[in-house]
Motif scaffolding. Structure first.
Motif, PDB file in Angstrom:
ATOM      1  N   LEU A 287       0.864  -1.186   0.000  1.00 27.85           N
ATOM      2  CA  LEU A 287       0.000   0.000   0.000  1.00 27.85           C
ATOM      3  C   LEU A 287       0.901   1.237   0.000  1.00 27.85           C
ATOM      4  N   PRO A 288       1.422   1.622  -1.159  1.00 30.04           N
ATOM      5  CA  PRO A 288       2.451   2.659  -1.221  1.00 30.04           C
ATOM      6  C   PRO A 288       2.004   4.046  -0.775  1.00 30.04           C
ATOM      7  N   ALA A 289       0.717   4.358  -0.834  1.00 26.28           N
ATOM      8  CA  ALA A 289       0.244   5.690  -0.445  1.00 26.28           C
ATOM      9  C   ALA A 289      -0.304   5.726   0.978  1.00 26.28           C
ATOM     10  N   LEU A 290      -0.321   4.588   1.676  1.00 28.95           N
ATOM     11  CA  LEU A 290      -0.922   4.531   3.010  1.00 28.95           C
ATOM     12  C   LEU A 290      -0.192   5.471   3.959  1.00 28.95           C
ATOM     13  N   LYS A 291      -0.960   6.373   4.571  1.00 30.53           N
ATOM     14  CA  LYS A 291      -0.398   7.332   5.518  1.00 30.53           C
ATOM     15  C   LYS A 291      -0.776   7.006   6.955  1.00 30.53           C
TER      16      LYS A 291
END
Length: 176
Positions: free
Chosen positions: A84-88
């Motif tokens: 999940l590369p955009a998970l903040k």
């Protein structure tokens, strides 16, 4: 939807809900799995008390920024985290997990907030957290069995806030 057992979704189904950005699945105790190809438009996913659900996405969900897991979510927090590369923000609340996944932390390159609440059986946080270059905030609260955090605090150059409350068995922290 307490009797919902199966959810099938194909790539073609993206046309059905092209703007869907938030998905909440709550109290679906018979649901066995989430589709492997969830919609790429999702920005927030909430999974609450879905005791049998398994999730291993085929796609990386490039826009997903917020993942909220509550209750029995062992099928999601298995041995490896999904890419999940955009998970903040990752929120884990009230689960019965004894440990966090051991692999996949390096794939969460954008994760800046990790909240863990009321995970009574969680005994330690894993060293994989040291692989999170963007991690700014870690909050751990009411984890009664938590005995240790993780080695590698010195690698968390972005960490601004560390909050630990109500973890009575936690050993003293090393000098930070």
């Amino acid at each position: 939807m307490s009797n919902w057992e199966e959810w099938k979704l194909t790539k073609e189904d993206e046309e059905v809900m092209p703007s869907l950005d938030k998905l909440s699945i709550c109290y679906c105790n018979k649901l066995k799995a989430l589709p492997n190809c969830l919609l790429n438009t999702l920005r927030r996913v909430e999974i609450l008390n879905c005791s049998q659900v398994i999730w291993a996405p085929d796609n990386s969900l490039p826009l997903l920024e917020d993942l909220y897991l509550r209750g029995d979510v062992r099928g999601i927090l298995g041995k490896t985290l999904p890419c999940l590369p955009a998970l903040k923000k990752l929120h884990i609340w009230g689960t019965s997990i004894e440990s966090l996944p051991s692999d996949g932390w390096g794939l969460l390159e954008s994760l800046n907030t990790l909240d863990i609440y009321e995970c009574d059986r969680l005994a330690s946080l894993l060293n994989g957290l040291g692989q999170l270059p963007a991690l700014q905030t870690v909050c751990v609260d009411y984890c009664s069995e938590l005995r240790s955090l993780f080695d590698g605090f010195e690698r968390l150059k972005s960490l601004h806030r560390l909050e630990i409350y109500n973890c009575p068995k936690l050993r003293p922290l090393p000098n930070l």
